[in-house]
Design a protein around this motif. Sequence first.
Motif, mmCIF file in Angstrom:
data_model
loop_
_atom_site.group_PDB
_atom_site.id
_atom_site.type_symbol
_atom_site.label_atom_id
_atom_site.label_comp_id
_atom_site.label_asym_id
_atom_site.label_seq_id
_atom_site.Cartn_x
_atom_site.Cartn_y
_atom_site.Cartn_z
ATOM 1 N N GLY A 219 0.791 -1.215 0.000
ATOM 2 C CA GLY A 219 0.000 0.000 0.000
ATOM 3 C C GLY A 219 0.828 1.272 0.000
ATOM 4 N N VAL A 220 2.103 1.156 -0.363
ATOM 5 C CA VAL A 220 3.009 2.298 -0.372
ATOM 6 C C VAL A 220 3.245 2.771 -1.803
ATOM 7 C CG1 VAL A 220 5.290 3.152 0.296
ATOM 8 C CG2 VAL A 220 4.130 1.446 1.720
ATOM 9 N N ARG A 221 3.039 4.056 -2.052
ATOM 10 C CA ARG A 221 3.317 4.651 -3.362
ATOM 11 C C ARG A 221 4.731 5.213 -3.345
ATOM 12 N NH1 ARG A 221 -1.276 6.122 -6.562
ATOM 13 N NH2 ARG A 221 -3.244 5.571 -5.541
ATOM 14 N N LEU A 222 5.536 4.823 -4.316
ATOM 15 C CA LEU A 222 6.940 5.218 -4.371
ATOM 16 C C LEU A 222 7.319 5.648 -5.782
ATOM 17 C CD1 LEU A 222 8.325 2.204 -2.335
ATOM 18 C CD2 LEU A 222 8.556 4.593 -1.624
ATOM 19 N N PRO A 223 8.381 6.430 -5.912
ATOM 20 C CA PRO A 223 8.882 6.741 -7.250
ATOM 21 C C PRO A 223 9.467 5.488 -7.902
ATOM 22 C CG PRO A 223 9.730 8.288 -5.610
ATOM 23 C CD PRO A 223 9.132 7.137 -4.871
ATOM 24 N N SER A 224 9.667 5.557 -9.192
ATOM 25 C CA SER A 224 10.262 4.441 -9.922
ATOM 26 C C SER A 224 11.647 4.121 -9.369
ATOM 27 C CB SER A 224 10.375 4.799 -11.407
ATOM 28 O OG SER A 224 11.018 3.785 -12.134
ATOM 29 N N GLY A 225 11.942 2.827 -9.214
ATOM 30 C CA GLY A 225 13.242 2.391 -8.726
ATOM 31 C C GLY A 225 13.290 2.123 -7.240
ATOM 32 N N PHE A 226 12.205 2.461 -6.505
ATOM 33 C CA PHE A 226 12.158 2.245 -5.061
ATOM 34 C C PHE A 226 11.208 1.100 -4.736
ATOM 35 C CE2 PHE A 226 13.766 6.488 -5.441
ATOM 36 C CZ PHE A 226 14.600 6.660 -4.351
ATOM 37 N N SER A 227 11.453 0.435 -3.612
ATOM 38 C CA SER A 227 10.594 -0.667 -3.180
ATOM 39 C C SER A 227 10.447 -0.634 -1.662
ATOM 40 C CB SER A 227 11.193 -2.014 -3.610
ATOM 41 O OG SER A 227 12.462 -2.215 -3.000
ATOM 42 N N SER A 228 9.385 -1.267 -1.161
ATOM 43 C CA SER A 228 9.139 -1.298 0.286
ATOM 44 C C SER A 228 8.969 -2.725 0.769
ATOM 45 C CB SER A 228 7.894 -0.479 0.637
ATOM 46 O OG SER A 228 6.704 -1.189 0.321
ATOM 47 N N ARG A 229 9.198 -2.893 2.046
ATOM 48 C CA ARG A 229 8.842 -4.147 2.714
ATOM 49 C C ARG A 229 8.418 -3.826 4.136
ATOM 50 N NH1 ARG A 229 13.944 -7.667 5.098
ATOM 51 N NH2 ARG A 229 15.388 -5.934 5.487
ATOM 52 N N VAL A 230 7.579 -4.675 4.713
ATOM 53 C CA VAL A 230 7.144 -4.534 6.107
ATOM 54 C C VAL A 230 8.141 -5.266 6.992
ATOM 55 C CG1 VAL A 230 5.368 -5.120 7.788
ATOM 56 C CG2 VAL A 230 4.711 -4.277 5.520
ATOM 57 N N ILE A 231 8.677 -4.535 7.964
ATOM 58 C CA ILE A 231 9.649 -5.109 8.900
ATOM 59 C C ILE A 231 8.961 -5.722 10.099
ATOM 60 C CG2 ILE A 231 11.596 -4.562 10.438
ATOM 61 C CD1 ILE A 231 12.219 -4.525 7.429
ATOM 62 N N ALA A 232 7.925 -5.046 10.617
ATOM 63 C CA ALA A 232 7.276 -5.520 11.838
ATOM 64 C C ALA A 232 5.869 -4.943 11.928
ATOM 65 C CB ALA A 232 8.085 -5.100 13.066
ATOM 66 N N ARG A 233 5.011 -5.637 12.661
ATOM 67 C CA ARG A 233 3.649 -5.178 12.946
ATOM 68 C C ARG A 233 3.395 -5.251 14.441
ATOM 69 N NH1 ARG A 233 0.269 -4.953 8.389
ATOM 70 N NH2 ARG A 233 1.176 -5.851 6.491
ATOM 71 N N SER A 234 2.730 -4.228 14.975
ATOM 72 C CA SER A 234 2.428 -4.195 16.409
ATOM 73 C C SER A 234 1.657 -5.442 16.830
ATOM 74 C CB SER A 234 1.598 -2.961 16.735
ATOM 75 O OG SER A 234 2.320 -1.779 16.503
ATOM 76 N N VAL B 210 1.563 6.507 1.871
ATOM 77 C CA VAL B 210 0.969 5.254 2.333
ATOM 78 C C VAL B 210 -0.542 5.391 2.188
ATOM 79 C CG1 VAL B 210 0.701 3.640 4.235
ATOM 80 C CG2 VAL B 210 2.861 4.859 3.939
ATOM 81 N N ASP B 211 -1.151 4.569 1.360
ATOM 82 C CA ASP B 211 -2.590 4.662 1.092
ATOM 83 C C ASP B 211 -3.403 3.928 2.156
ATOM 84 O OD1 ASP B 211 -2.221 6.175 -1.126
ATOM 85 O OD2 ASP B 211 -2.847 4.644 -2.581
ATOM 86 N N GLY B 212 -4.644 4.396 2.328
ATOM 87 C CA GLY B 212 -5.611 3.682 3.156
ATOM 88 C C GLY B 212 -5.355 3.737 4.642
ATOM 89 N N GLN B 213 -4.590 4.726 5.119
ATOM 90 C CA GLN B 213 -4.282 4.794 6.550
ATOM 91 C C GLN B 213 -4.449 6.224 7.078
ATOM 92 O OE1 GLN B 213 -0.722 2.694 7.766
ATOM 93 N NE2 GLN B 213 -0.793 1.342 5.992
ATOM 94 N N SER B 214 -5.550 6.868 6.702
ATOM 95 C CA SER B 214 -5.757 8.273 7.035
ATOM 96 C C SER B 214 -5.908 8.525 8.533
ATOM 97 C CB SER B 214 -6.988 8.807 6.302
ATOM 98 O OG SER B 214 -8.158 8.094 6.676
ATOM 99 N N ALA B 215 -6.199 7.492 9.327
ATOM 100 C CA ALA B 215 -6.336 7.658 10.774
ATOM 101 C C ALA B 215 -5.019 7.416 11.500
ATOM 102 C CB ALA B 215 -7.409 6.714 11.320
ATOM 103 N N SER B 216 -3.937 7.282 10.746
ATOM 104 C CA SER B 216 -2.637 7.003 11.341
ATOM 105 C C SER B 216 -1.727 8.212 11.211
ATOM 106 C CB SER B 216 -2.005 5.783 10.663
ATOM 107 O OG SER B 216 -0.812 5.403 11.294
#
Length: 380
Positions: A50-65, A334-340
Amino acid sequence: MERRTLLRAAVIGGSSAVLGGTLWRGAAYAAPAQPGTGPYGALGAPDANGVRLPSGFSSRVIARSGQTVPGTSYRWHNAPDGGACYADGEGWIYVSNSEIDPNGGASAVRFSAAGTVTAAYRILSGTRTNCAGGSTPWRTWLSCEEVSLGYVYETDPWGVNAAVRRPAMGRFKHEAAAADPVRRVVYLTEDETNGRFYRFVPTSWGDLSAGTLQVMVAGSATSGAFSWVTVPDPDGSPTTTRTQVAGSKAFNGGEGCHYADDTVWFTTKGDNRVWQLDLTNNTYQLAYDDSLVTSGTAPLTGVDNITGTASGDLFVAEDGGTMEICVIAPFLRVDGQSASEITGPAFSPDGSRLYFSSQRGTSGSSSGGITYEVRGPFRN
């Protein structure tokens, strides 16, 4: 914090511009920074996280509460907030505060040279509403309590040495800390609508057990000269530290703080400003003010955490907005997390990875926090 903004400014024709150049390093600006085109290009579609990034970038989730950090047996804390990275041999460590009350504290994740998570563990327990903080040159993490008469705790990112309370650094609603190795002081922000900006002068550099707490004294304008005056009673009771010194300058909701090259930058969320202190000439001015944006919609509101890179880029996080990291133009969303809110931006020691958290994730609850890593061609 819902949007992070990367700011890179230089002076052209007597005004601020967002473009290649050095991090606002003590230059005199005729006007605060204005929106501009980011250096990394437009944001793409949301990735699998759910993360919007420029071209050439990538994301991963490291941990969740509330869930075990992958590759470890450690359960990640709720409401992840301020953070920092530390070199660990060929790998590194990311520390993260927990902004809950009671039992906030801080945790850490250790990475191998390849970026694989190898361990996660607690480094501070039994504290309240640990919001932001700051790293020290001697590689400790200062975790700050964002409560009335809160303390600063000095912690060990490796989790070997016990955390130590540092009352000499003052008791107030602490937010962030930034160490200045040149002047051998630590700057501190206060999250009150009439908060102050402080510096702590240790009796011995590298030892925060004793020293002098001072507050910034200046006029009511948005620029000018400033000085430092000792706070008579750092304990803050019965008289709060922010009201003890006549002429101390009030700031509306002090948040993030970052030191680089004889300049300290800090944010105030109540008026959406980024402040710049020229420590060589003892002058201050606005580096960014959303009300002074003259072209288009202000890209940065609800300013919060702030960090910088060796290349001279300044990242500012938003508490409110559309969950973006920007370069006055957006860098990340980060999409879909407006309450964060987005928290804890910090780069790995080599500058190739950016860590941050969505404090409440998609659920809007402290138990829904998500900690991310972004990789890509960051400017060196």
